[in-house]
Design a protein around this motif. Structure first.
Motif, mmCIF file in Angstrom:
data_model
loop_
_atom_site.group_PDB
_atom_site.id
_atom_site.type_symbol
_atom_site.label_atom_id
_atom_site.label_comp_id
_atom_site.label_asym_id
_atom_site.label_seq_id
_atom_site.Cartn_x
_atom_site.Cartn_y
_atom_site.Cartn_z
ATOM 1 N N PHE A 82 0.822 -1.498 0.036
ATOM 2 C CA PHE A 82 -0.018 0.131 0.044
ATOM 3 C C PHE A 82 0.880 1.304 -0.238
ATOM 4 N N CYS A 83 2.196 1.213 -0.098
ATOM 5 C CA CYS A 83 3.102 2.237 0.023
ATOM 6 C C CYS A 83 4.215 1.952 -0.825
ATOM 7 N N VAL A 84 4.713 3.161 -1.272
ATOM 8 C CA VAL A 84 6.159 3.100 -2.131
ATOM 9 C C VAL A 84 7.346 2.985 -1.354
ATOM 10 N N TYR A 85 6.903 2.954 0.095
ATOM 11 C CA TYR A 85 8.142 2.486 0.969
ATOM 12 C C TYR A 85 8.522 1.000 1.121
ATOM 13 N N VAL A 86 7.472 0.304 0.726
ATOM 14 C CA VAL A 86 7.619 -1.290 0.976
ATOM 15 C C VAL A 86 8.625 -1.620 -0.456
ATOM 16 N N ILE A 120 -12.069 9.041 8.121
ATOM 17 C CA ILE A 120 -10.745 8.589 7.740
ATOM 18 C C ILE A 120 -10.521 8.633 6.279
ATOM 19 N N CYS A 121 -9.299 8.571 5.891
ATOM 20 C CA CYS A 121 -8.726 8.694 4.351
ATOM 21 C C CYS A 121 -9.570 7.746 3.382
ATOM 22 N N PRO A 122 -10.190 8.061 2.437
ATOM 23 C CA PRO A 122 -11.017 7.511 1.588
ATOM 24 C C PRO A 122 -10.020 6.276 0.851
ATOM 25 N N MET A 123 -8.610 6.479 0.742
ATOM 26 C CA MET A 123 -7.837 5.527 0.099
ATOM 27 C C MET A 123 -7.858 4.314 1.082
ATOM 28 N N VAL A 124 -7.713 4.528 2.503
ATOM 29 C CA VAL A 124 -7.787 3.456 3.519
ATOM 30 C C VAL A 124 -8.978 2.828 3.336
ATOM 31 N N THR A 149 3.699 1.819 8.615
ATOM 32 C CA THR A 149 3.203 2.722 9.639
ATOM 33 C C THR A 149 3.617 4.103 9.302
ATOM 34 N N THR A 150 2.877 4.488 8.153
ATOM 35 C CA THR A 150 3.236 6.114 7.603
ATOM 36 C C THR A 150 2.183 6.802 8.192
ATOM 37 N N CYS A 151 0.886 6.410 8.241
ATOM 38 C CA CYS A 151 -0.035 7.237 8.862
ATOM 39 C C CYS A 151 -1.011 6.661 9.784
ATOM 40 N N ASP A 152 -1.638 7.260 10.729
ATOM 41 C CA ASP A 152 -2.318 6.501 11.956
ATOM 42 C C ASP A 152 -3.668 5.786 11.002
ATOM 43 N N ALA A 153 -4.278 6.384 10.028
ATOM 44 C CA ALA A 153 -5.410 5.560 9.540
ATOM 45 C C ALA A 153 -4.982 3.895 9.244
ATOM 46 N N LYS A 154 -3.791 4.105 8.161
ATOM 47 C CA LYS A 154 -3.249 2.974 7.689
ATOM 48 C C LYS A 154 -2.767 1.809 8.936
ATOM 49 N N LYS A 155 -2.012 2.428 9.752
ATOM 50 C CA LYS A 155 -1.304 1.438 10.830
ATOM 51 C C LYS A 155 -2.444 0.733 11.568
ATOM 52 N N SER A 315 3.511 13.081 -6.621
ATOM 53 C CA SER A 315 2.732 12.148 -5.893
ATOM 54 C C SER A 315 3.436 10.586 -5.829
ATOM 55 N N CYS A 316 2.892 9.711 -4.963
ATOM 56 C CA CYS A 316 3.504 8.604 -4.817
ATOM 57 C C CYS A 316 3.120 7.615 -6.183
ATOM 58 N N ILE A 317 1.829 8.188 -6.555
ATOM 59 C CA ILE A 317 1.522 7.532 -7.954
ATOM 60 C C ILE A 317 1.905 8.702 -9.122
ATOM 61 N N ASP A 348 10.057 11.577 -0.173
ATOM 62 C CA ASP A 348 9.891 12.835 0.655
ATOM 63 C C ASP A 348 8.407 12.623 1.087
ATOM 64 N N CYS A 349 7.749 11.665 1.714
ATOM 65 C CA CYS A 349 6.333 11.601 2.152
ATOM 66 C C CYS A 349 6.044 12.473 3.314
ATOM 67 N N SER A 350 4.954 13.061 3.206
ATOM 68 C CA SER A 350 4.657 14.033 4.317
ATOM 69 C C SER A 350 4.616 13.482 5.621
ATOM 70 N N PHE A 381 -9.270 13.919 5.067
ATOM 71 C CA PHE A 381 -8.817 13.351 6.255
ATOM 72 C C PHE A 381 -7.227 12.984 6.463
ATOM 73 N N CYS A 382 -6.456 13.395 5.333
ATOM 74 C CA CYS A 382 -5.144 12.873 5.415
ATOM 75 C C CYS A 382 -4.272 14.189 6.198
ATOM 76 N N HIS A 383 -4.014 14.143 7.228
ATOM 77 C CA HIS A 383 -3.638 15.426 8.203
ATOM 78 C C HIS A 383 -2.347 15.671 7.515
ATOM 79 N N THR A 384 -1.233 14.698 7.544
ATOM 80 C CA THR A 384 0.021 15.149 7.059
ATOM 81 C C THR A 384 0.091 15.886 5.818
ATOM 82 N N TYR A 385 -0.705 15.511 4.662
ATOM 83 C CA TYR A 385 -0.420 16.375 3.391
ATOM 84 C C TYR A 385 -1.367 17.621 3.694
ATOM 85 N N ASN A 386 -2.580 17.316 4.340
ATOM 86 C CA ASN A 386 -3.268 18.778 4.629
ATOM 87 C C ASN A 386 -2.537 20.014 5.256
#
Ligand code: BJ8
Length: 431
Positions: A82-86, A120-124, A149-155, A315-317, A348-350, A381-386
């Motif tokens: 679910f993330c480009v860090y993996v 919470i975030c629509p992507m999650v 564990t990037t954002c709270d909604a995901k983790k 963006s990550c995409i 450089d993710c937020s 609801f993406c707090h870090t990007y917002n």
């Protein structure tokens, strides 16, 4: 293929074998085909090489799933992320297949909202809902998923997702100090061990070198596509380029890179001939912010329907996925994993703090792409990007860059309001 004849192909028997809700999913398949036909196939002056990517959408729930099932029969597992860090290089090195599972559809959100909070975030929500409703063949085909564990909604969602599909979690550091890098390297090693255990294969130096080469080649092809979009007129629409960036997350990487390079060959000819898409003098817009997972084409469609052309996705995409490569000169596993870690730490993710390099990167991409304005896109609801949006806005004010920030979800409810704001933004660029 024409708008009327396009369809996303149905594979009901295979879907039943994958224990999907076939009747419900078939409606979603038909809707996707209709939307895609209207949004993509009616575009004028489309590059011929987009035919391959049309086929990838037509076969999104069929041929590609069959390939993954065949790989599993050979003992090669399919890993969802679910993330480009993996680090997908490690999955490829072990002989497995990596597939991005981020959800970009409103259709699966109600399934998630039966369990998860609505705010919470629509992507999650979309991703979780795909699994909960059994309406995504990719979720059904994976052996396991790897969250982070990037954002709270995901983790916190991974804890619940684990009840439906085996879910492992990587800890992503939140800062970029030496001790954070040490943590990240340890996480990369744990990830490798987990993948090796499931693949029943020890990754060798040669395996990892080959995989790094394969994924670097995929990223290079996407870099080439991005560079070509800097031409005026833009040789490809933003919608088509975004589509290619989305398909990068589920196509076979060697074939995908060859097709993107074929597309770039055609675009080079267009640039040389001064041929482009969109109306003459179309405002050039760069989109920056949260990822737009398939089939989230909402903002690009609004921008380009209003007469603009999108020339870059920060963006990550988009560029965050492919701007950095892994050094290919390491000769031991330890050095390869260190090089891999260094590359991933550059993203450089937020979710990182501080994250000033993203502000610099946004300005760099703005200049490189020949854009005339920046639209900052944040999922609801993406707090870090917002919150990071404030720094991007301040930088744009400093540099005199026309700027619009929007926050949106996957529902069509805000389309009218967004359209009005986007039209006013494009007027500001035209002045
Ligand atoms: S590296 S952007 S892919 S975390 S949009 S789910 S952050 S609430 S997607 Fe992302 Fe990795 Fe970062 Fe990229 Fe949470 Fe925000 Fe939703 Fe997000």
């Amino acid at each position: 293929m024409t708008t009327a004849s396009f369809e996303v192909k149905a594979y009901p028997e295979m879907w039943a074998e994958l224990e999907m809700d076939v009747a419900r999913f078939d409606k979603a398949r038909q809707m996707l085909g209709e939307i895609y036909g209207k949004m993509f196939l009616g575009q004028s002056a489309r590059p011929r090489a987009m035919a391959y990517f049309d086929t990838m959408i037509s076969e999104i729930f069929g041929a590609r799933i069959q390939e993954m099932r065949a790989a599993k029969q050979e003992g090669r597992p399919v890993v969802g992320t679910f993330c480009v860090y993996v680090p997908e290089e490690i999955v490829v090195a072990a002989g497995g297949i990596c597939v991005g599972l981020c959800g970009g559809s409103q259709g699966s959100v109600p399934d998630a909202e039966k369990i998860l909070p609505r705010n919470i975030c629509p992507m999650v929500k979309s991703a979780y809902g795909f699994k909960a409703g059994r309406i995504c063949p990719y979720f059904q085909v994976v052996d396991f998923v790897y969250g982070e564990t990037t954002c709270d909604a995901k983790k916190k969602t991974w804890e619940l997702l684990d009840r439906l599909v085996p879910t492992h979690v990587m800890e992503i550091p939140q800062m970029k100090n030496p001790r954070d890098r040490a943590l990240w390297l340890a996480e990369v090693k744990d990830f490798k061990a987990k993948v090796e255990e499931v693949c029943k294969k020890r990754v060798s130096v040669d395996d990892l070198a080959r995989a790094i080469g394969v994924i670097n080649a995929k990223r290079r092809a996407l870099q080439r596509l991005t560079a070509l979009r800097a031409a005026t007129p833009a040789p490809i629409s933003g919608k088509d380029a975004l589509l290619v960036e989305q398909i990068a997350f589920y196509d076979e990487p060697v074939r995908f890179a060859a097709q993107v390079n074929g597309l770039c060959d055609e675009l080079e000819e267009r640039v040389a001939a001064g041929k482009g898409v969109g109306p003459a003098g179309a405002p050039r817009v760069m989109v920056s912010g949260t990822p737009m997972a398939l089939p989230n084409w909402k903002v690009h469609n609004l921008l380009e329907t209003a007469g603009a052309v999108v020339v870059n996705e920060e963006s990550c995409i988009g560029t965050r996925y492919f701007k950095d490569l892994i050094a290919e000169d390491a000769t031991t596993l330890d050095d390869q994993l260190a090089a891999l870690t260094d590359r991933y730490m550059q993203i450089d993710c937020s979710c990182f703090t501080p994250n000033n390099e993203r502000v610099d990167q946004v300005l760099k991409e703005y200049r490189d792409s020949g854009a005339q304005g920046i639209l900052h896109y944040s999922l609801q609801f993406c707090h870090t990007y917002n919150i990071e949006e404030i720094k991007i806005r301040e930088a744009c004010e400093r540099e005199g860059i026309p700027y619009l920030a929007i926050e949106s979800d996957y529902s069509p409810e805000d389309v009218g309001q967004l359209q009005t704001r986007i039209e006013a933004f494009l007027e500001q660029i035209r002045e």
